[in-house]
Design an enzyme around this catalytic site. Structure first.
Site, PDB file in Angstrom:
ATOM      1  N   GLY A   1      -1.527 -11.646  -5.054  1.00 51.13           N
ATOM      2  CA  GLY A   1      -2.960 -11.361  -5.140  1.00 51.13           C
ATOM      3  C   GLY A   1      -3.254  -9.915  -4.775  1.00 51.13           C
ATOM      4  O   GLY A   1      -4.115  -9.270  -5.380  1.00 51.13           O
TER       5      GLY A   1
ATOM      6  N   GLN B   1      -8.641  -7.269   0.185  1.00 52.17           N
ATOM      7  CA  GLN B   1      -8.245  -7.005  -1.207  1.00 52.17           C
ATOM      8  C   GLN B   1      -9.447  -6.496  -1.998  1.00 52.17           C
ATOM      9  O   GLN B   1      -9.325  -5.548  -2.779  1.00 52.17           O
ATOM     10  CB  GLN B   1      -7.654  -8.269  -1.826  1.00 52.17           C
ATOM     11  CG  GLN B   1      -6.317  -8.625  -1.188  1.00 52.17           C
ATOM     12  CD  GLN B   1      -5.706  -9.904  -1.728  1.00 52.17           C
ATOM     13  OE1 GLN B   1      -6.312 -10.589  -2.541  1.00 52.17           O
ATOM     14  NE2 GLN B   1      -4.508 -10.224  -1.273  1.00 52.17           N
TER      15      GLN B   1
ATOM     16  N   ASP C   1      -4.106 -15.540   7.264  1.00 50.74           N
ATOM     17  CA  ASP C   1      -2.804 -15.992   6.742  1.00 50.74           C
ATOM     18  C   ASP C   1      -2.029 -16.822   7.772  1.00 50.74           C
ATOM     19  O   ASP C   1      -1.018 -17.446   7.436  1.00 50.74           O
ATOM     20  CB  ASP C   1      -1.956 -14.788   6.313  1.00 50.74           C
ATOM     21  CG  ASP C   1      -2.531 -14.116   5.070  1.00 50.74           C
ATOM     22  OD1 ASP C   1      -3.378 -14.718   4.384  1.00 50.74           O
ATOM     23  OD2 ASP C   1      -2.141 -12.967   4.798  1.00 50.74           O
TER      24      ASP C   1
ATOM     25  N   SER D   1     -12.901  -9.563   2.689  1.00 52.23           N
ATOM     26  CA  SER D   1     -11.613  -9.557   1.999  1.00 52.23           C
ATOM     27  C   SER D   1     -11.103  -8.131   1.895  1.00 52.23           C
ATOM     28  O   SER D   1     -11.739  -7.268   1.284  1.00 52.23           O
ATOM     29  CB  SER D   1     -11.767 -10.148   0.597  1.00 52.23           C
ATOM     30  OG  SER D   1     -10.689  -9.731  -0.221  1.00 52.23           O
TER      31      SER D   1
ATOM     32  N   ARG E   1       0.824  -1.212   0.000  1.00 51.79           N
ATOM     33  CA  ARG E   1       0.000   0.000   0.000  1.00 51.79           C
ATOM     34  C   ARG E   1       0.857   1.261   0.000  1.00 51.79           C
ATOM     35  O   ARG E   1       0.475   2.285  -0.577  1.00 51.79           O
ATOM     36  CB  ARG E   1      -0.959  -0.029   1.198  1.00 51.79           C
ATOM     37  CG  ARG E   1      -2.091  -1.055   0.983  1.00 51.79           C
ATOM     38  CD  ARG E   1      -2.732  -1.474   2.279  1.00 51.79           C
ATOM     39  NE  ARG E   1      -3.940  -2.295   2.124  1.00 51.79           N
ATOM     40  CZ  ARG E   1      -3.954  -3.609   1.861  1.00 51.79           C
ATOM     41  NH1 ARG E   1      -2.809  -4.266   1.704  1.00 51.79           N
ATOM     42  NH2 ARG E   1      -5.078  -4.267   1.740  1.00 51.79           N
TER      43      ARG E   1
ATOM     44  N   ARG F   1       3.650 -19.720   2.751  1.00 53.32           N
ATOM     45  CA  ARG F   1       3.204 -19.912   4.145  1.00 53.32           C
ATOM     46  C   ARG F   1       3.188 -21.399   4.518  1.00 53.32           C
ATOM     47  O   ARG F   1       3.373 -21.753   5.679  1.00 53.32           O
ATOM     48  CB  ARG F   1       1.842 -19.265   4.373  1.00 53.32           C
ATOM     49  CG  ARG F   1       1.842 -17.769   4.033  1.00 53.32           C
ATOM     50  CD  ARG F   1       1.010 -16.911   4.934  1.00 53.32           C
ATOM     51  NE  ARG F   1       1.042 -15.528   4.477  1.00 53.32           N
ATOM     52  CZ  ARG F   1       1.965 -14.623   4.807  1.00 53.32           C
ATOM     53  NH1 ARG F   1       2.951 -14.937   5.624  1.00 53.32           N
ATOM     54  NH2 ARG F   1       1.918 -13.397   4.323  1.00 53.32           N
TER      55      ARG F   1
ATOM     56  N   LYS G   1      -6.269 -19.264  -1.620  1.00 56.45           N
ATOM     57  CA  LYS G   1      -5.029 -18.523  -1.351  1.00 56.45           C
ATOM     58  C   LYS G   1      -3.961 -18.976  -2.357  1.00 56.45           C
ATOM     59  O   LYS G   1      -4.290 -19.570  -3.378  1.00 56.45           O
ATOM     60  CB  LYS G   1      -4.597 -18.754   0.099  1.00 56.45           C
ATOM     61  CG  LYS G   1      -5.569 -18.151   1.107  1.00 56.45           C
ATOM     62  CD  LYS G   1      -5.619 -16.649   1.001  1.00 56.45           C
ATOM     63  CE  LYS G   1      -6.639 -16.031   1.924  1.00 56.45           C
ATOM     64  NZ  LYS G   1      -6.771 -14.597   1.726  1.00 56.45           N
TER      65      LYS G   1
ATOM     66  N   ARG H   1      -6.428 -17.940  -9.423  1.00 56.97           N
ATOM     67  CA  ARG H   1      -7.157 -17.366  -8.285  1.00 56.97           C
ATOM     68  C   ARG H   1      -8.358 -16.535  -8.747  1.00 56.97           C
ATOM     69  O   ARG H   1      -8.314 -15.912  -9.801  1.00 56.97           O
ATOM     70  CB  ARG H   1      -6.193 -16.555  -7.404  1.00 56.97           C
ATOM     71  CG  ARG H   1      -5.132 -17.483  -6.806  1.00 56.97           C
ATOM     72  CD  ARG H   1      -4.186 -16.754  -5.912  1.00 56.97           C
ATOM     73  NE  ARG H   1      -4.830 -16.268  -4.712  1.00 56.97           N
ATOM     74  CZ  ARG H   1      -4.225 -15.510  -3.804  1.00 56.97           C
ATOM     75  NH1 ARG H   1      -2.968 -15.133  -3.991  1.00 56.97           N
ATOM     76  NH2 ARG H   1      -4.866 -15.128  -2.732  1.00 56.97           N
TER      77      ARG H   1
ATOM     78  N   ARG I   1      -5.128 -24.117   0.734  1.00 61.42           N
ATOM     79  CA  ARG I   1      -4.424 -24.368   2.004  1.00 61.42           C
ATOM     80  C   ARG I   1      -5.127 -25.406   2.880  1.00 61.42           C
ATOM     81  O   ARG I   1      -4.485 -25.955   3.782  1.00 61.42           O
ATOM     82  CB  ARG I   1      -4.186 -23.050   2.764  1.00 61.42           C
ATOM     83  CG  ARG I   1      -3.123 -22.213   2.091  1.00 61.42           C
ATOM     84  CD  ARG I   1      -2.817 -20.911   2.825  1.00 61.42           C
ATOM     85  NE  ARG I   1      -1.725 -20.219   2.137  1.00 61.42           N
ATOM     86  CZ  ARG I   1      -1.479 -18.922   2.232  1.00 61.42           C
ATOM     87  NH1 ARG I   1      -2.243 -18.153   2.986  1.00 61.42           N
ATOM     88  NH2 ARG I   1      -0.459 -18.384   1.582  1.00 61.42           N
TER      89      ARG I   1
END
Ligand code: S3P
Length: 425
Positions: free
Chosen positions: A91, A166, A312, A164, A24, A385, A339, A119, A343
């Site tokens: 993403g 995003q 996350d 979200s 950002r 991750r 993700k 995605r 996951r």
């Protein structure tokens, strides 16, 4: 990469800067007038993709390690990119930039690696289209590459079906270019870094309950940004120190924004010994030092409103649950399937490989913990991750663990294995 237990974790560590905030700082810095000076910027591959995209649109960005200077050109200062914008594995880059690109007076196309091209992007295409944007998926499958053309944008009130950040940030960024106010309401509040930073840059933005509203065409002004340490990166060392008997680590200057700190609350509910020291609430983003001592953990239920605050961290929390006594249930976390990898599937598969009794559900996992676990070959599916979670698990397993595609940690934490080794001496 092969890993096994060497010694308890001891000492101090400053984890790298927060990934969400680093992205950002570049994006908003580019849209602001004048210089934005960023310190403790995360030099992971994802954030470097964001830098590369803005350089391609004529923004001068000087990077000297974790110090970055962005010479912003204002809301209408981006220029037409010479080619396709490449978000790599990120993403956040694709989704937030879609909102910015929708408001530009030039055509653009944004894509990324194999994982990104699988995605879901309909979640941003849909509200942007409602605003009047011209955005299509080149393959017609709702995924990147996304082609965006100039269009007049209207302010909307968007009720997002997913919590979200995003999606929320994408719509708010498009809202900067709309003809009226834009608001986004989420089912549960997701991370609020965009709201905090946009306001800091001078945007007219209000947040009330689960709704954020932004007014168009503000004058954003370049700022100084000190990025706090990433709690999502600290999470691996928190977990390692909790799991390996005799450990005590001090993690310095970690961001503890309440929309991100769910892992701390869950660990404490599992019996973890974590103390917050030197809490600093003076800036927009609160931070603290975290003192973590090895603890014996018990199972818990992770569900509901806390999920977006630790989304996350669920892979590493699943590892903690595997070593904790009793059953841990994770639910309301179907987002895990979309993700960098699925996951739920990837964690369940790899936890099974180390001998854990785990079951995948539609929206989470059931983990029956507490059995001794053993080293195995881990298929990270190139998900950073997942790789870091099993590097930590390896320290508490008997024998040796091998992680395939272990170098994917460069996405969010290039120095991860080195920092882990330093603490294990
Ligand atoms: C992010 C938001 C989250 C998170 C991702 C970073 C962001 O994704 O999982 O790693 O910077 O806004 P969603 O918005 O899809 O939940």
């Amino acid at each position: 990469m092969k890993l096994k237990y060497i010694a308890p974790l001891r000492g101090e560590l400053s984890v790298p800067g927060d990934k969400s905030i680093s992205h950002r700082s570049i994006m908003f810095g580019a849209l602001a007038q004048g210089r934005t000076e960023v310190s403790n910027f995360l030099t992971g591959a994802d954030c470097l993709s964001t830098i590369a995209c803005f350089r391609k649109m004529g923004i001068e960005i000087k990077q000297n390690g974790s110090d970055v200077t962005v010479s912003g050109k204002g809301l209408h200062g981006l220029s037409s990119p010479s080619g396709i914008l490449d978000a790599g594995n990120s993403g956040t880059t694709v989704r937030l930039m879609s909102g910015i690109l929708a408001g530009q007076r030039f055509d653009s196309c944004i894509t990324g690696d194999e994982s990104i091209c699988r995605r879901p992007m309909k979640r941003v295409m849909q509200p942007l289209t409602e605003m009047g944007a011209s955005i299509v998926s080149r393959q017609g499958n709702g995924c990147a590459p996304l082609e965006i053309r100039p269009a007049k944008l209207h302010g909307i009130r968007y009720q997002s079906p997913v919590a979200s950040a995003q999606v929320k940030s994408c719509v708010l960024l498009a809202g900067l270019y709309a003809d009226g106010k834009t608001s986004v309401t989420e089912p549960v509040v997701s991370r609020n870094h965009s709201e905090l930073m946009l306001r800091y840059f001078g945007a007219d933005l209000t947040a009330e309950g689960t709704t954020v509203t932004i007014a168009p065409e503000p004058v954003l002004t370049g700022q100084k940004i000190k990025v706090p340490g990433d709690i999502s990166s600290a999470a691996y060392f928190i977990a390692a120190a909790l799991l390996v008997p005799g450990s005590e680590v001090l993690l310095k200057n970690v961001g503890i924004n309440p929309t991100r700190d769910g892992m701390l609350r869950v660990c404490q509910a599992m019996g973890a010994d974590i103390t917050l020291l030197n809490e600093d609430h003076s800036g927009a983003e609160p931070c603290a030092d975290l003192l973590v001592r090895s603890s014996s953990l018990h199972g818990t239920v992770i569900e509901g409103e806390i999920i977006p605050t630790l989304i996350d961290e669920l892979p590493i929390l699943a590892v903690l649950a595997a070593f904790a006594d009793g059953t841990t249930i994770i639910r309301d976390a179907a987002e895990l399937k979309v993700k960098e990898s699925d996951r739920i599937a990837v964690m369940t598969n790899n936890l099974t490989r180390i001998g854990c009794d785990v079951e995948a559900t539609d929206d989470g996992m059931i983990i029956r913990g507490g059995k001794p676990l053993h080293g195995a070959v881990i298929d990270s599916q190139k998900d950073h991750r997942v790789a870091m979670s099993f590097a930590v698990a390896a320290l508490a397993c008997s024998g040796e663990t091998e992680i395939r595609d272990s170098d994917c940690v460069t996405i969010s934490y290039p120095g991860f294995y080195g920092d882990l080794r330093t603490l294990c001496r």
